[in-house]
Scaffold this motif. Structure first.
Motif, mmCIF file in Angstrom:
data_model
loop_
_atom_site.group_PDB
_atom_site.id
_atom_site.type_symbol
_atom_site.label_atom_id
_atom_site.label_comp_id
_atom_site.label_asym_id
_atom_site.label_seq_id
_atom_site.Cartn_x
_atom_site.Cartn_y
_atom_site.Cartn_z
ATOM 1 N N GLN A 147 0.825 -1.205 0.000
ATOM 2 C CA GLN A 147 0.000 0.000 0.000
ATOM 3 C C GLN A 147 0.856 1.251 0.000
ATOM 4 O O GLN A 147 0.543 2.235 -0.669
ATOM 5 N N LEU A 148 1.947 1.201 0.737
ATOM 6 C CA LEU A 148 2.817 2.371 0.819
ATOM 7 C C LEU A 148 3.448 2.654 -0.541
ATOM 8 O O LEU A 148 3.615 3.815 -0.932
ATOM 9 N N GLY A 149 3.827 1.602 -1.261
ATOM 10 C CA GLY A 149 4.372 1.796 -2.590
ATOM 11 C C GLY A 149 3.383 2.437 -3.533
ATOM 12 O O GLY A 149 3.730 3.348 -4.304
ATOM 13 N N ALA A 150 2.126 1.991 -3.472
ATOM 14 C CA ALA A 150 1.089 2.624 -4.288
ATOM 15 C C ALA A 150 0.872 4.072 -3.861
ATOM 16 O O ALA A 150 0.706 4.969 -4.694
ATOM 17 N N ASP A 151 0.912 4.313 -2.557
ATOM 18 C CA ASP A 151 0.671 5.649 -2.022
ATOM 19 C C ASP A 151 1.769 6.632 -2.423
ATOM 20 O O ASP A 151 1.500 7.814 -2.656
ATOM 21 N N HIS A 152 3.008 6.157 -2.526
ATOM 22 C CA HIS A 152 4.123 7.057 -2.818
ATOM 23 C C HIS A 152 4.085 7.626 -4.241
ATOM 24 O O HIS A 152 4.841 8.561 -4.545
ATOM 25 N N ARG A 153 3.217 7.102 -5.082
ATOM 26 C CA ARG A 153 3.092 7.674 -6.420
ATOM 27 C C ARG A 153 2.613 9.122 -6.365
ATOM 28 O O ARG A 153 2.886 9.907 -7.274
ATOM 29 N N LYS A 154 1.903 9.485 -5.306
ATOM 30 C CA LYS A 154 1.418 10.862 -5.193
ATOM 31 C C LYS A 154 2.576 11.851 -5.025
ATOM 32 O O LYS A 154 2.416 13.048 -5.240
ATOM 33 N N PHE A 155 3.761 11.356 -4.621
ATOM 34 C CA PHE A 155 4.956 12.201 -4.519
ATOM 35 C C PHE A 155 5.731 12.222 -5.832
ATOM 36 O O PHE A 155 6.847 12.755 -5.878
ATOM 37 N N ASP A 156 5.169 11.616 -6.888
ATOM 38 C CA ASP A 156 5.877 11.458 -8.166
ATOM 39 C C ASP A 156 7.089 10.549 -8.034
ATOM 40 O O ASP A 156 8.101 10.722 -8.726
ATOM 41 N N VAL A 157 6.987 9.573 -7.148
ATOM 42 C CA VAL A 157 8.070 8.608 -6.983
ATOM 43 C C VAL A 157 8.085 7.654 -8.175
ATOM 44 O O VAL A 157 7.051 7.107 -8.564
#
Length: 452
Positions: A147-157
């Protein structure tokens, strides 16, 4: 140290292990990670991975060098990893500061990915990152890290950033460890980080067809107390959450300062949901939401997170005990509301919501009305627990102290959900474990921070 115990250690007041915790166990042996979703395997193209901006969706992105789809590789030497941690554990805050210094030096776009003030970022994300890397019970992290990996997309990761962050972490660790550092220590840290990062990349790939974030509008703002408000949020597109989950949100006035908020209701047909916000001081995201936000204001939402408070029909055995206080009443309320909509209710559901005064237990009347409307008074029991109001006619005391004493919960065989401030969670878990409730039956979100 297992990850749940690591979290409980962190939740205690001074950050040291609480000698009263009755469930110390020896360090478990390393176990192989279960296979990640085949969605993250290298044979699949990385195109379509959502990394943030809509215009960049569909851009082919190579998986980083460290990525592995093999659940048994690399093998992590847990003893060496623990030794590496012992070399820096007394200076963990310095390790976090040095990690971010290294990251900013290596990643040119970092200033646009993080908030202008890094104090909160270093405290929360940096410390958690180090704790995840050294956790022995990696299995318990898989769903959360996905979930954290999916969530970090909002930081443009992007996937390549994991290589850069890993190199920064190892460099900062090596420099702080000093003369005690060996090549074997470095190999153990790299192996652990590789597995962690690969799980997060799998999570991002699995969510590649979903938005990185959801624009949303505030459609209702009710300020129930000077420092507390209920906000109704309307995402612009379907927002797929489950009762008991939480999210992160960003307000325009505090760019990149994402804050965790619990969702206070079961999913609705109109795609709206409520969040409960208590202001801490007069600055920060929570203060902006409580004191300055109005109907029509815009928000940005991260993907839903958290699995430990989610219950599905048929998964509750003899009964369910829900304990919440403060804004922890929100996820407990969502769970109870969801259960009332099941075709077949569990045998018994007990919900206790605690607060200092009658005003703090704002959700109890609503939930009791829902229970009566469904005619479920024999199976679902909702109670308020008030600690500082002598005139309150009902349960009085701290919820984490009172509730464990009310029944023989171990004998009843209930599963337990706990939500609220860190100290309340730690106290409730300690008391319930002390009366024989199995830790495997006690559930709380693995990583929570207080809002500001």
């Amino acid at each position: 140290m297992g990850f749940r115990r690591l979290v409980l250690r962190w939740l205690t007041r001074d950050g040291r292990e609480n000698p009263e915790l009755p469930y110390r166990q020896p360090t478990p042996p390393a176990v192989p990670l279960p296979a990640p979703s085949t969605i993250g395997a290298p044979k699949l193209p990385a195109s379509g991975l959502v990394v943030g901006q809509v215009a960049r969706r569909g851009t082919p992105l190579a998986l980083p060098k460290l990525y592995t789809s093999d659940p048994t590789r690399p093998v992590v030497d847990r003893a060496l990893l623990r030794e590496a941690w012992d070399l820096v554990s007394e200076h963990s805050d310095t390790l976090v500061v040095n990690f971010y210094a290294e990251l900013f030096a290596r990643l040119a776009e970092a200033p646009m990915m993080f908030p202008s003030s890094m104090v909160r970022q270093r405290k929360d994300f940096g410390r958690a990152l180090v704790q995840w890397v050294v956790a022995d019970d990696v299995d318990s992290l898989i769903a959360h890290l996905g979930q954290l990996g999916a969530d970090h997309r909002k930081f443009d990761v992007e996937p390549r950033h994991y290589d850069i962050a890993g190199a920064a972490l190892v460099s900062a660790w090596r420099r702080l460890a000093g003369a005690g550092w060996t090549d074997e220590h470095e190999a153990a840290v790299v192996a652990s980080y590789t597995r962690l990062a690969s799980i997060m990349i799998d999570g991002a790939l699995a969510a590649r067809h979903e938005p990185a974030s959801w624009p949303a509008e505030i459609t209702e703002h009710r300020r129930l107390m000077p420092d507390f408000a209920v906000l109704r949020v309307q995402p612009d597109s379907p927002y797929p959450y489950k009762a008991g989950q939480y999210l992160t949100l960003e307000v325009p006035s505090h760019r990149r300062q994402w804050r965790q908020m619990s969702i206070a209701n079961a999913p609705r047909a109109d795609n709206t949901f409520d969040v409960h916000v208590r202001s801490i001081g007069h600055l920060g995201v929570s203060a902006a939401l409580v004191r300055h936000t109005k109907v029509g204001d815009r928000l940005r939402l991260g993907p839903p997170r958290g699995n430990d408070l989610v219950v599905e029909p048929g998964t509750v055995g003899p009964g369910l005990l829900c304990v919440g206080s403060g804004t922890g009443a929100a996820p407990i309320s969502a769970v109870v509301e969801s259960i009332l909509g099941w075709p077949e209710l569990p045998n018994q559901v007990y919900a206790f919501l605690g607060g200092r005064t009658k005003n703090d237990i704002y959700q109890v009347d609503k939930l009791q009305d829902l229970v009566h409307t469904h005619g479920s008074q024999e199976q679902v029991h909702v109670h308020a627990v008030v600690s500082e109001d002598r005139d309150f006619r009902g349960y009085r005391g701290k919820v984490e102290v009172l509730v464990p004493s009310l029944h023989d919960w171990a004998e009843l065989g209930v599963d337990v959900l706990v939500a609220g401030p860190n100290q309340m969670i730690a106290g409730t878990v300690t008391k319930l474990a002390g009366i024989g409730v199995s830790l495997s039956k006690i559930h709380f979100d693995q990583y929570e921070v207080s809002d500001s």
